[in-house]
Design a protein around this motif. Structure first.
Motif, PDB file in Angstrom:
ATOM      1  N   LEU A  11       0.833  -1.209   0.000  1.00 34.34           N
ATOM      2  CA  LEU A  11       0.000   0.000   0.000  1.00 34.34           C
ATOM      3  C   LEU A  11       0.868   1.260   0.000  1.00 34.34           C
ATOM      4  CD1 LEU A  11      -2.774  -1.011   2.591  1.00 34.34           C
ATOM      5  CD2 LEU A  11      -2.869  -1.172   0.095  1.00 34.34           C
ATOM      6  N   LYS A  14      -0.567   4.615  -0.881  1.00 32.62           N
ATOM      7  CA  LYS A  14      -1.417   5.284   0.104  1.00 32.62           C
ATOM      8  C   LYS A  14      -0.601   6.004   1.180  1.00 32.62           C
ATOM      9  CE  LYS A  14      -5.645   2.446  -0.050  1.00 32.62           C
ATOM     10  NZ  LYS A  14      -6.600   1.664   0.766  1.00 32.62           N
ATOM     11  N   LEU A  19      -1.584  12.598   0.977  1.00 31.39           N
ATOM     12  CA  LEU A  19      -2.840  11.974   1.380  1.00 31.39           C
ATOM     13  C   LEU A  19      -3.002  11.910   2.901  1.00 31.39           C
ATOM     14  CD1 LEU A  19      -2.957   8.994  -1.151  1.00 31.39           C
ATOM     15  CD2 LEU A  19      -4.480  10.972  -1.133  1.00 31.39           C
ATOM     16  N   ARG A 139     -13.522   9.318   4.618  1.00 33.23           N
ATOM     17  CA  ARG A 139     -12.407   8.374   4.773  1.00 33.23           C
ATOM     18  C   ARG A 139     -12.677   7.490   5.991  1.00 33.23           C
ATOM     19  NH1 ARG A 139      -6.309  10.516   4.617  1.00 33.23           N
ATOM     20  NH2 ARG A 139      -6.830  10.386   2.390  1.00 33.23           N
ATOM     21  N   ASP A 150      -4.653   0.361   7.036  1.00 30.68           N
ATOM     22  CA  ASP A 150      -5.273   0.612   5.729  1.00 30.68           C
ATOM     23  C   ASP A 150      -6.311   1.708   5.918  1.00 30.68           C
ATOM     24  OD1 ASP A 150      -5.777   0.453   3.047  1.00 30.68           O
ATOM     25  OD2 ASP A 150      -6.420  -1.643   3.050  1.00 30.68           O
ATOM     26  N   TRP A 152      -9.637   3.858   3.428  1.00 28.73           N
ATOM     27  CA  TRP A 152     -10.367   3.903   2.161  1.00 28.73           C
ATOM     28  C   TRP A 152     -11.082   5.245   2.028  1.00 28.73           C
ATOM     29  CZ3 TRP A 152     -10.307  -0.157   5.554  1.00 28.73           C
ATOM     30  CH2 TRP A 152      -9.744  -1.351   5.086  1.00 28.73           C
ATOM     31  N   HIS A 164      -7.532  11.738  -4.763  1.00 24.75           N
ATOM     32  CA  HIS A 164      -7.649  10.558  -3.898  1.00 24.75           C
ATOM     33  C   HIS A 164      -7.499   9.263  -4.681  1.00 24.75           C
ATOM     34  CE1 HIS A 164      -9.021  12.843  -0.367  1.00 24.75           C
ATOM     35  NE2 HIS A 164      -9.620  13.630  -1.248  1.00 24.75           N
ATOM     36  N   ALA A 167      -6.166   6.032  -3.017  1.00 22.60           N
ATOM     37  CA  ALA A 167      -6.928   5.442  -1.906  1.00 22.60           C
ATOM     38  C   ALA A 167      -8.382   5.211  -2.261  1.00 22.60           C
ATOM     39  CB  ALA A 167      -6.846   6.364  -0.680  1.00 22.60           C
TER      40      ALA A 167
END
Length: 688
Positions: A11, A14, A19, A139, A150, A152, A164, A167
């Motif tokens: 990831l 991300k 972010l 989010r 994690d 999203w 974004h 993500a």
């Protein structure tokens, strides 16, 4: 502070500061504030605990403050920065609003976390692309060991997609939570509550709200989170007595969900099974007895008690030191009406004594105090103390008594209900025992009342002596200030009241009354069992959660028809139709099973495929199947006694990664449907 984000290498996209830098900064501030709150709460708690306990109301207030501070401290220590569920940005303000399990502000009053139950937090759970509710972005975080592993993003405004992209995955937060392995406790799902569930969670508390949903629709999730929401939003529910009662179907269920409400910051909800409501419930044998399970039979208990409340039909002569007095049938009848309406039988004797003494004192020009002492034995014979177990036991051992109290029963039905051991209690007896106990009240109320009166008199006399000594010893009394206050009777009364011991001998906490009751697996309750709960909630404010298709004793009528029949006067319906738990492969085999016996069953639509077909194998392969299962929780469900297996009844309300269903042909269609739909990944059906 250690970085909050601990994203795995896969990831890496991300982990871009563009972010998450704002989040990191916010969590650093949040961590400092939480630690400061912990230190402050710990100090306040220590101060309160060291303070003198006091007596009466003062002791109760102190205990309540200790409980409140302890609960708040426990939640902060348990979660830390992972109190935060996620963030949202509205179209009217670019600053993100962070949503938490509880609200939190900094020292200047700036909001760091918005309580998930507040009206302003509703879009975080309820927004959809069809109805964004004013959001442009949302989010959600996945927390593991206090760090974010994690997250999203959902974007409701097309202009924000580019920022974004790394993500952006609208359903991953939710679907990932569904695919995770189960544990022995219900998963924490607050961060992934769905819009249809949230709408029910936030519904008002007036009347009865029925949450009707099939397997996997999140009924239990809704029930638990609705409980926490109502405690936050409804001021009537904010205390231990008069608060919320949560009723579950069995012990495994209560153990499974036992951590959910504390994780939401609510420690004061009373949770129980129906059998916990009466002392006899612990040993009662589970048995269906339709003749006992009606509202009419509960009302027969009232007739059984009224039998002992009929005034004597003949005169009674009472000898006193002054004269003999005669109590006429008219006197008895007047005295028996003296107690306030609703006074329990065993608590009505003293008002009867007082009324009878007043009547006779006027007639014979005698002292009421002396008369009470002489009348009390006669009143106790005419209005005896009664025991709930004796009342109900007599119904099953004295046929004439049962015929008198339940005249609608046929002679054959009266005979069926008789038994050799009248107190060999079954679950069908429990509502009748409960009705009797509620109607009879506390047999020791008189003794405690007289003891408290004596303690209050002694306390008043002691306080008067102390105050008189203070006044007499004052050499500077000018009639003002402290000495003037001490001679005032109101102050003396208030000080003496503070010495009275609190009344700790009243009904148990489960006796109610409660302002709201939540009932899960409510389709299983008999009409008589509903009376147990209605007695505890005069407002008729209920959340009723269930599925007609999972009723083991059948449920062909509508929810509204059943509830109105047992005494509800306002019933609202809410349906859950999406199955978030059970894979499509399992539901494809389970649906025909229940449709065959209940064509209009609310069978929900599964939204995910598990990738594993339902397996049909031989019973001899059971050990091999279990040995090969290495992730999550496995459960064997069998209608017959098997070591380590659950029955369909005890499996209800639970969920397992692997369900091994043993000899389903020996189960009813409802039990098979219930057992099959416990599986979240894999279902194996075994036959001989």
């Amino acid at each position: 502070m250690t970085r909050v984000f601990a994203l795995p290498g896969k990831l890496a996209a991300k982990d871009d500061p563009a972010l998450i830098a704002r989040d990191e900064k916010h969590f650093a501030t949040l961590a400092g504030r939480i630690q400061g709150s912990i230190d402050d709460l710990a100090g306040r708690l220590e101060t309160v605990r060291r303070a003198p306990a006091g007596k009466g109301r003062q002791a109760v207030d102190r205990d309540e403050e200790v409980r409140r501070l302890t609960s708040r401290l426990r939640l902060l220590r348990r979660y830390g920065v992972d109190l935060c569920l996620g963030q949202m940005v509205g179209d009217d303000d670019p600053e993100p609003v962070y949503i938490g399990r509880r609200g939190l502000t900094d020292g200047d009053g700036r909001r760091l976390l918005l309580d998930w139950r507040s009206p302003a937090a509703e879009p975080f759970f309820g927004a959809t692309h069809a109805n964004p509710m004013g959001l442009v972005f949302r989010r959600r975080y996945r927390w593991t060991g206090g760090r974010i592993t994690d997250y999203w993003d959902e974007v409701f405004d097309a202009a924000g997609f580019a920022g974004h992209a790394a993500a952006l995955d609208d359903q991953s937060a939710f679907l990932a939570s569904l695919g995770g392995a189960r544990t022995a406790r219900m998963r924490d799902v607050l961060g992934t509550i769905q819009a249809d569930q949230d709408a029910i969670i936030r519904a008002g508390s007036k009347g009865a709200l029925v949450v009707d949903g099939g397997p996997g629709t999140g009924k239990t999730v809704v029930a638990l989170h609705r409980t926490a929401y109502l405690l936050y939003s409804d001021p009537r529910l904010g205390n231990r007595r008069g608060g919320v009662l949560f009723v579950g179907p069995h012990e495994p269920y209560l153990a499974y969900v036992g951590d959910v409400l504390p994780s939401l910051g609510e420690d004061d909800v009373q949770t129980c099974m129906l059998r916990d409501l009466v002392p006899e419930g612990a040993a009662a044998v589970a048995r269906a007895e339709p003749l006992k399970e009606t509202v009419a039979m509960v009302r027969a208990v009232e007739a059984a008690i009224r039998f002992y409340e009929e005034p004597p039909a003949s005169e009674v002569t009472i000898s006193t030191e002054e004269a003999e007095v005669t109590v006429t049938p008219r006197d008895w009848a007047a005295a028996f009406e003296a107690a306030e309406p609703g006074t329990p039988h065993n608590e009505a004797r003293e008002p009867i004594v007082e009324e009878l003494a007043a009547l006779l004192a006027d007639r014979h020009d005698m002292s009421e105090t002396s008369l009470r002492r002489h009348l009390r034995p006669a009143v106790h014979r005419a209005w005896p103390l009664l025991d709930a177990a004796d009342i109900v036991g007599d119904l099953w051992s004295v046929p004439a008594y049962l015929r008198r109290c339940a005249p609608w029963l046929t002679p054959e039905e009266v005979e069926i209900l008789q038994r050799d051991d009248p107190k060999a209690w079954t679950t069908a007896d429990l509502p009748l025992l409960d009705a009797a106990r509620q109607r009879l009240g506390d047999a020791n109320a008189e003794q405690r009342h007289r003891r408290r009166q004596a303690e209050a008199r002694e306390g008043r006399q002691q306080m008067d002596r102390v105050l008189d000594d203070l006044i007499a010893s004052s050499v500077h009394d000018d009639g003002e200030g402290l000495m003037k206050m001490l001679v005032q009777q109101d102050l003396r009364d208030n000080l003496a009241d503070g010495l009275a011991a609190p009344d700790t001998g009243g009904p148990e906490l489960l006796a109610g009354p409660f302002a709201h009751i939540v009932v899960d697996e409510a389709q299983e309750l008999t009409d008589a069992e509903w009376q147990m709960l209605l007695l505890r909630c005069p407002s008729r404010s209920f959340t009723i959660v269930g599925d007609r298709a999972q009723a083991r004793n059948g449920f062909t009528e509508s929810w509204r028809e059943r509830l109105e029949r047992v005494g509800f006067d306002r019933v609202e319906m809410a349906a859950l139709t999406v199955n978030y738990r059970t894979p499509q492969e399992v539901m494809a085999e389970a649906e025909p099973v229940i449709r065959a016996v209940l064509p209009d069953a609310n069978v929900p639509t599964s939204i995910r495929r598990g990738g594993l077909p339902v397996e049909h194998r031989r019973l001899a392969e059971l050990d091999e199947i279990l040995a090969g299962h290495d992730e999550g929780i496995a459960c064997v469900i069998s209608a017959t006694a098997m070591p380590g297996a659950l029955t369909p009844e005890l499996a209800k309300g639970l969920e397992f990664d692997l369900v091994v269903l043993v000899e389903p042909e020996k189960m009813s269609a409802v039990d098979r449907y219930v057992a099959m739909t416990r599986a979240t990944r894999r279902l194996v059906v075994l036959t001989r």
